[in-house]
Design a protein around this motif. Sequence first.
Motif, short mmCIF file in Angstrom:
data_model
loop_
_atom_site.label_atom_id
_atom_site.label_comp_id
_atom_site.label_asym_id
_atom_site.label_seq_id
_atom_site.Cartn_x
_atom_site.Cartn_y
_atom_site.Cartn_z
N GLN A 148 -0.02 -12.45 -37.57
CA GLN A 148 0.72 -13.48 -36.82
C GLN A 148 -0.11 -14.04 -35.67
OE1 GLN A 148 4.44 -11.96 -35.40
NE2 GLN A 148 5.28 -13.98 -35.03
N THR A 195 7.45 -8.42 -38.88
CA THR A 195 6.05 -8.00 -38.75
C THR A 195 5.91 -6.50 -38.99
OG1 THR A 195 5.57 -9.78 -37.21
CG2 THR A 195 4.08 -7.90 -37.17
N ASP A 206 1.89 -13.36 -42.33
CA ASP A 206 2.85 -13.34 -41.23
C ASP A 206 2.87 -14.70 -40.54
OD1 ASP A 206 4.63 -12.56 -39.31
OD2 ASP A 206 3.54 -10.72 -38.77
MG LIG Z 1 6.37 -11.03 -36.11
#
Ligand SMILES: [Mg+2]
Lengths: 252, 509
Positions: free
Chosen positions: A89, A48, A167
């Motif tokens: 994410q 990330t 993500d």
């Molecule tokens: Mg991540």
Amino acid sequence: MPQSSEIAVEFRDVSFEIDRRKILADLNLSIYRGETIVLLGRSGSGKTTMLKLINRLAIPTTGVVSIDDRSTADWDTIKLRRRIGYAIQDIGLFPHFNVSENIGLVPSLERWQTSRIEARVYELLNLVGLEPEVFARRYPHQLSGGQRQRVGVARALAADPPILLMDEPFGALDPITRLELQRQFLYLQQQLGKTVVFVTHDIQEAFLLGTRIGLMNEGNLVVLGTKDELLQSQHSEARAFIACLNAWEMGG
Amino acid sequence: MFSNEDVAEIILRSGEHLILVTIAMIVAISIGIPLGIAITRYPKLAQPILGVANALQTIPSLAIFGFLISVPFLGGIGKNPAIVALTLYALLPLIRNTYVGINSVDRAITEAGRGMGMTDWQLLTQVEIPLASGAILAGIRVATAISVGVATIAAAIGGGGLGVFIFRGLATIDNRLILMGAVPAAAIALGADLALGWVEQRLTEQPLRRGKLDRKYAIGGGILALLIAGLVGINYFQAPPTIAIGSKNFTEQVILGELLAQQIETHTNIKVDRQLNLGGAFICHEAVKAGKIAGYVEYTGTSLIQILKQAPIKDPQLVFDTVKQAYDRQFQLEVLSPLGFENTFAFIIRNEDAQRLQIKTLSEAAKYTPQMRGGFGYEFLERQDGYPALAKTYGLKFAKIQQMEFSLMYPAIEKKSVDLIAANSTDGLIPVLNLTILEDDKKYFPPYQAVPIFNRATLKKYPQIQPVIDKLAGKISTQDIQQMNYQVDNKSRPVDRVVREWLKSKNLT
Ligand SMILES: [Mg+2]
Ligand SMILES: Nc1ncnc2c1ncn2[C@@H]1O[C@H](COP(=O)(O)OP(=O)(O)OP(=O)(O)O)[C@@H](O)[C@H]1O
């Protein structure tokens, strides 16, 4: 897949620290226009963070990240981010916007006409397999986790950005829908040829979608190459991931 | 129970109250919310700013009012300082709730916004503020409730509002008056809370439309704003009264203030703005010094000890001369001739106790005080010439000392929740409630002659005032003032009528 030798995103000697703690070290990576790089790695390995370095939500401690041969430090941050679609994410839909407003966010920031935004929203909802008539007016809290995730993907695609950061976009989906969307994704990639950085910890997904795969381990990019090159790698982290794959196949 | 006049005044005072609260809230909101937002952007400032706002709230309102009297432009007496004080009190909940509300917006949401390329302004206006609006509104609700409450104290500095009834009611021990202030104040607080609660609910029920302010609300809001602006205008641009006369916040003072006012109005062409019921000697002194009021009636002993901070003197003439000279030099204030009576501290017990214990003087009482409960005002307990030194002089000890509001003492001694109170020798209730004043046989208390004190600049500007006030010199006897106090305190007669009758009886009209 359409792909060129032009570099879209480049990491040069990049490291990143928070409170003097190294999160990423010595990253060198060139991502070519039109390719799909899949970042594979365990939880906490820095995937990330790598995405955030690209759209400048994180600023490199040393080294340079450049987009189209220009350091992100020299870009107008807002302009830079509008060129980069980002499916985060945690999804991060705006709870006070309905699905249609969420997806139309960047187009409306870019001052598209309402009718054009509307058409685009419908197109994208169809694309991610959500029926527009049913979902367009709903609010995020009225969606299931997987539906929310798909809205997040649609939002990233909305203004047709040349670069996409995704993500774990299919993490919360059932295997059937996931496969459907993965196929959809591959098909679109052939048509549109965007530069995609795709994060996953699922090695199968990495093999299916990636032109190349970057394997992250504790803040380092330890293997970078095609599926075959990864399968050949002797790096212990690569072996560990491949072992998972084998175990899964044997079990199934 | 309520006359038409009462109803009219309730409406007037409620209007004043609403205006005070509304203006203060508008000012507080336009300072507090931006400040709350600012400290989310500059987190280093958050602690200092929240700290200051927090500290402001712990300062007693009378202290803020006292401080504000001498502050130019925003201060003085009347509505301005009241609004300033209300604003200061309302700031903390507004700043804090805005800050906390914005900071508790889910990080994933703000990160998504920033990642999509929203500018900080877009993120703030389209995401953070709408999502924090519930918290911000809750802050507004709390601040409004605080303001409605504190606004009742605005009456102490002539700010008007429903506190006027409450102070008047406390001073005259009139529950009906207290209710006339308290009930509408509670209704305003409740009404405001309900209205804001309704808005809050609508906000959370139906997610905010960006940029699309409903036309109905816009028109409604516009009308409301105009109404408020109109009311504010009327309040501020009434023909300015020429001079103001002040008084402290108890019956006798209100009577004396009214007396000065009527005397000036009947014998000159000057209009008098009655700033009666100001919150105590300190506030009156600051106000007359700053020229916010032209004059008020003070007691020489209070001036000597409390204002000039000098040691007590026993000779009345010497006290008067000392005070007159010092006021002249230090404050440019004129101390005019004494009105005739003295209002000394009086230690008061019930007649039945005095007879049972056979006590007439404080010296005699000292033997019995360890079995008595004393009820004293805050001022008396704190003052240099008050309880501590007096207790030493007479060797007084009490079973218990209750600190109480001046106006609650008589009900307390009547209902036997205390046995001895320190009040004023001129109180009209003393004979009525069958109470006895204990003699200050050691002459501990200095003389407290009632004297008009005037701002010199005002007297120069209006030379017709002083001769008119001088006509009152020596005219008011202790019986006169007790009688007037009694009329107002116990007969619930209007102050202006009682004063007019007295002036007539002395051929002063
Ligand atoms: Mg991540
Ligand atoms: N704001 C932060 N403060 C301190 N440490 C952080 C912060 N953000 C990330 N980290 C640390 O940086 C490391 C890499 O985090 P990152 O989010 O990039 O991992 P990831 O590979 O995306 O993991 P996952 O697969 O679980 O999402 C982790 O050890 C994490 O704890």
